[in-house]
Design a protein around this motif. Structure first.
Motif, PDB file in Angstrom:
ATOM      1  N   GLY A  32      -0.628  33.997 -22.912  1.00  0.00           N
ATOM      2  CA  GLY A  32      -0.308  32.577 -22.873  1.00  0.00           C
ATOM      3  C   GLY A  32      -0.393  32.036 -21.463  1.00  0.00           C
ATOM      4  N   SER A  33      -0.276  30.742 -21.331  1.00  0.00           N
ATOM      5  CA  SER A  33      -0.347  30.113 -20.016  1.00  0.00           C
ATOM      6  C   SER A  33       0.625  28.957 -19.921  1.00  0.00           C
ATOM      7  N   VAL A  34       1.463  28.996 -18.897  1.00  0.00           N
ATOM      8  CA  VAL A  34       2.318  27.861 -18.566  1.00  0.00           C
ATOM      9  C   VAL A  34       1.560  26.884 -17.682  1.00  0.00           C
ATOM     10  N   ILE A  35       0.755  27.425 -16.767  1.00  0.00           N
ATOM     11  CA  ILE A  35       0.048  26.589 -15.802  1.00  0.00           C
ATOM     12  C   ILE A  35      -0.843  25.565 -16.499  1.00  0.00           C
ATOM     13  N   ALA A  36      -1.493  25.982 -17.582  1.00  0.00           N
ATOM     14  CA  ALA A  36      -2.382  25.059 -18.292  1.00  0.00           C
ATOM     15  C   ALA A  36      -1.645  23.814 -18.754  1.00  0.00           C
ATOM     16  N   GLY A  37      -0.353  23.965 -19.044  1.00  0.00           N
ATOM     17  CA  GLY A  37       0.449  22.834 -19.466  1.00  0.00           C
ATOM     18  C   GLY A  37       1.014  22.015 -18.327  1.00  0.00           C
ATOM     19  N   LEU A  38       0.874  22.512 -17.108  1.00  0.00           N
ATOM     20  CA  LEU A  38       1.350  21.758 -15.944  1.00  0.00           C
ATOM     21  C   LEU A  38       0.236  20.927 -15.327  1.00  0.00           C
ATOM     22  N   ILE A  39      -0.995  21.389 -15.435  1.00  0.00           N
ATOM     23  CA  ILE A  39      -2.100  20.712 -14.754  1.00  0.00           C
ATOM     24  C   ILE A  39      -2.956  19.874 -15.693  1.00  0.00           C
ATOM     25  N   ASP A  69       4.105   9.437 -16.869  1.00  0.00           N
ATOM     26  CA  ASP A  69       2.949   9.256 -17.733  1.00  0.00           C
ATOM     27  C   ASP A  69       2.750  10.473 -18.622  1.00  0.00           C
ATOM     28  N   PRO A  70       2.581  10.273 -19.922  1.00  0.00           N
ATOM     29  CA  PRO A  70       2.367  11.404 -20.829  1.00  0.00           C
ATOM     30  C   PRO A  70       0.913  11.869 -20.821  1.00  0.00           C
ATOM     31  N   ASP A  71       0.374  12.138 -19.614  1.00  0.00           N
ATOM     32  CA  ASP A  71      -1.040  12.425 -19.537  1.00  0.00           C
ATOM     33  C   ASP A  71      -1.328  13.863 -19.157  1.00  0.00           C
ATOM     34  N   PHE A  72      -0.313  14.679 -19.065  1.00  0.00           N
ATOM     35  CA  PHE A  72      -0.543  16.075 -18.745  1.00  0.00           C
ATOM     36  C   PHE A  72       0.056  16.937 -19.839  1.00  0.00           C
ATOM     37  N   GLY A  73      -0.583  18.075 -20.106  1.00  0.00           N
ATOM     38  CA  GLY A  73      -0.268  18.786 -21.332  1.00  0.00           C
ATOM     39  C   GLY A  73       0.466  20.098 -21.148  1.00  0.00           C
ATOM     40  N   ASP A 113       0.838  -1.202   0.000  1.00  0.00           N
ATOM     41  CA  ASP A 113       0.000   0.000   0.000  1.00  0.00           C
ATOM     42  C   ASP A 113       0.874   1.255   0.000  1.00  0.00           C
ATOM     43  N   PHE A 114       1.904   1.254   0.830  1.00  0.00           N
ATOM     44  CA  PHE A 114       2.800   2.417   0.891  1.00  0.00           C
ATOM     45  C   PHE A 114       3.628   2.551  -0.387  1.00  0.00           C
ATOM     46  N   GLU A 115       4.035   1.422  -0.941  1.00  0.00           N
ATOM     47  CA  GLU A 115       4.818   1.477  -2.173  1.00  0.00           C
ATOM     48  C   GLU A 115       4.004   2.085  -3.304  1.00  0.00           C
ATOM     49  N   ARG A 116       2.732   1.720  -3.380  1.00  0.00           N
ATOM     50  CA  ARG A 116       1.869   2.296  -4.421  1.00  0.00           C
ATOM     51  C   ARG A 116       1.652   3.783  -4.180  1.00  0.00           C
ATOM     52  N   ALA A 117       1.538   4.169  -2.907  1.00  0.00           N
ATOM     53  CA  ALA A 117       1.361   5.591  -2.586  1.00  0.00           C
ATOM     54  C   ALA A 117       2.595   6.403  -2.977  1.00  0.00           C
ATOM     55  N   ASP A 118       3.743   5.750  -2.946  1.00  0.00           N
ATOM     56  CA  ASP A 118       5.000   6.447  -3.248  1.00  0.00           C
ATOM     57  C   ASP A 118       5.263   6.588  -4.746  1.00  0.00           C
ATOM     58  N   GLN A 119       4.420   5.974  -5.576  1.00  0.00           N
ATOM     59  CA  GLN A 119       4.609   6.056  -7.024  1.00  0.00           C
ATOM     60  C   GLN A 119       4.109   7.410  -7.521  1.00  0.00           C
ATOM     61  N   ILE A 120       4.979   8.400  -7.467  1.00  0.00           N
ATOM     62  CA  ILE A 120       4.621   9.761  -7.836  1.00  0.00           C
ATOM     63  C   ILE A 120       5.323  10.123  -9.139  1.00  0.00           C
ATOM     64  N   SER A 121       4.551  10.521 -10.119  1.00  0.00           N
ATOM     65  CA  SER A 121       5.104  10.806 -11.448  1.00  0.00           C
ATOM     66  C   SER A 121       5.593  12.245 -11.553  1.00  0.00           C
ATOM     67  N   PHE A 122       6.331  12.502 -12.614  1.00  0.00           N
ATOM     68  CA  PHE A 122       6.770  13.858 -12.929  1.00  0.00           C
ATOM     69  C   PHE A 122       5.561  14.778 -13.079  1.00  0.00           C
ATOM     70  N   SER A 123       4.527  14.314 -13.753  1.00  0.00           N
ATOM     71  CA  SER A 123       3.329  15.136 -13.928  1.00  0.00           C
ATOM     72  C   SER A 123       2.640  15.400 -12.594  1.00  0.00           C
ATOM     73  N   ASP A 124       2.671  14.434 -11.672  1.00  0.00           N
ATOM     74  CA  ASP A 124       2.117  14.649 -10.329  1.00  0.00           C
ATOM     75  C   ASP A 124       2.832  15.794  -9.623  1.00  0.00           C
ATOM     76  N   LEU A 125       4.148  15.827  -9.750  1.00  0.00           N
ATOM     77  CA  LEU A 125       4.938  16.853  -9.073  1.00  0.00           C
ATOM     78  C   LEU A 125       4.713  18.227  -9.690  1.00  0.00           C
ATOM     79  N   LEU A 126       4.531  18.273 -11.011  1.00  0.00           N
ATOM     80  CA  LEU A 126       4.228  19.555 -11.658  1.00  0.00           C
ATOM     81  C   LEU A 126       2.872  20.076 -11.175  1.00  0.00           C
ATOM     82  N   LYS A 127       1.895  19.190 -11.056  1.00  0.00           N
ATOM     83  CA  LYS A 127       0.583  19.593 -10.549  1.00  0.00           C
ATOM     84  C   LYS A 127       0.681  20.042  -9.094  1.00  0.00           C
TER      85      LYS A 127
END
Length: 250
Positions: free
Chosen positions: A164-171, A242-246, A128-142
């Motif tokens: 323009g917006s940088v934030i839109a590409g982080l979240i 994960d390539p899921d944030f733009g 459970d803790f190991e799964r909680a620790d799986q934090i992606s680059f996109s998670d950290l940007l958000k």
């Protein structure tokens, strides 16, 4: 070799073999999707050097980002090197995200694991803790936006361009997003051939925001001004990207 007088002299000599006008996609005032024209290497050098990090940040971060600066300088000779410089800049940002936010982002995840286990009358498992620790680059940007107060008006590139917006590409509101760009670079995306407008400047601004209280905060914690908590990074080795944030500078 650092970005010193000797290095600059060597690159300037090589640049004499590649005269001409260079065009670079880059946000300009009133036009986040603009282009900048450089008539000489001297103009190019002044522009790129102005994108370096401020003094006083952790040495390892400065060293990594300076590699990106060096590649951008040499790119006058071969513009393909801009893509290499962008990837190196992203590695510096990735280090910063883990250093400044990983230990903060993992706490609420672990607390949620504990609360869930308590509701079930059980003890949380190691898995459970190991799964909680799986934090992606996109998670950290958000996390930077949602928990550390980052807004577009706090980023010099947005202030300078006036739009323009940088934030839109982080979240995740724009695709492919900064995390997605990083993944395309690192994992062989076949159509990632042109430089991303303003990417080096965006990375510089994000790093400087993450360390906006440095070295004052480091001194208060009893750290030296050139310390990154590598041991802390090693505490959470599990990472997925994960390539899921733009992110779209245009």
């Amino acid at each position: 070799m650092a970005v010193n007088a000797e290095f600059l002299e060597i690159v300037a000599l090589a640049a004499t073999k590649a005269p001409g006008i260079k065009m670079l996609p880059w946000p300009t005032k009133g036009n986040p999707g603009g282009f900048i024209s450089f008539g000489s290497y001297n103009d190019w050098q002044a522009f790129i050097l102005n994108l370096n990090l401020r003094a006083g940040l952790p040495d390892i971060v400065t060293y990594k980002f300076e590699r990106a600066i060096k590649l951008h300088l040499i790119a006058w000779v071969d513009m393909d090197l801009l893509k290499a410089g962008e990837l190196v800049a992203m590695t510096a940002l990735e280090l910063v995200m883990k250093d400044q936010y990983l230990h903060k982002a993992v706490v609420p995840r672990r607390e949620a694991v504990i609360r869930k286990a308590e509701r079930r009358g059980k003890q949380p498992s190691k898995g459970d803790f190991e799964r909680a620790d799986q934090i992606s680059f996109s998670d950290l940007l958000k996390y930077m936006v949602e928990s550390d107060g980052l807004t577009d008006d706090k980023l010099p590139i947005v202030q300078r361009a006036g739009g323009g917006s940088v934030i839109a590409g982080l979240i995740g509101d724009k695709k492919p997003g900064l995390a997605g760009i990083r993944n395309r670079m690192a994992h062989g995306y076949p159509f990632d051939t042109l430089p991303w407008a303003g990417l080096l400047e965006v990375v510089r601004d994000l790093i400087e925001y993450a360390y906006r209280d440095w070295p004052i905060a480091a001194v208060a914690q009893g750290l030296s001004g050139d310390t990154v908590d590598i041991e802390l990074l090693d505490e959470f080795p599990g990472r997925r990207f994960d390539p899921d944030f733009g992110f779209d500078l245009g």
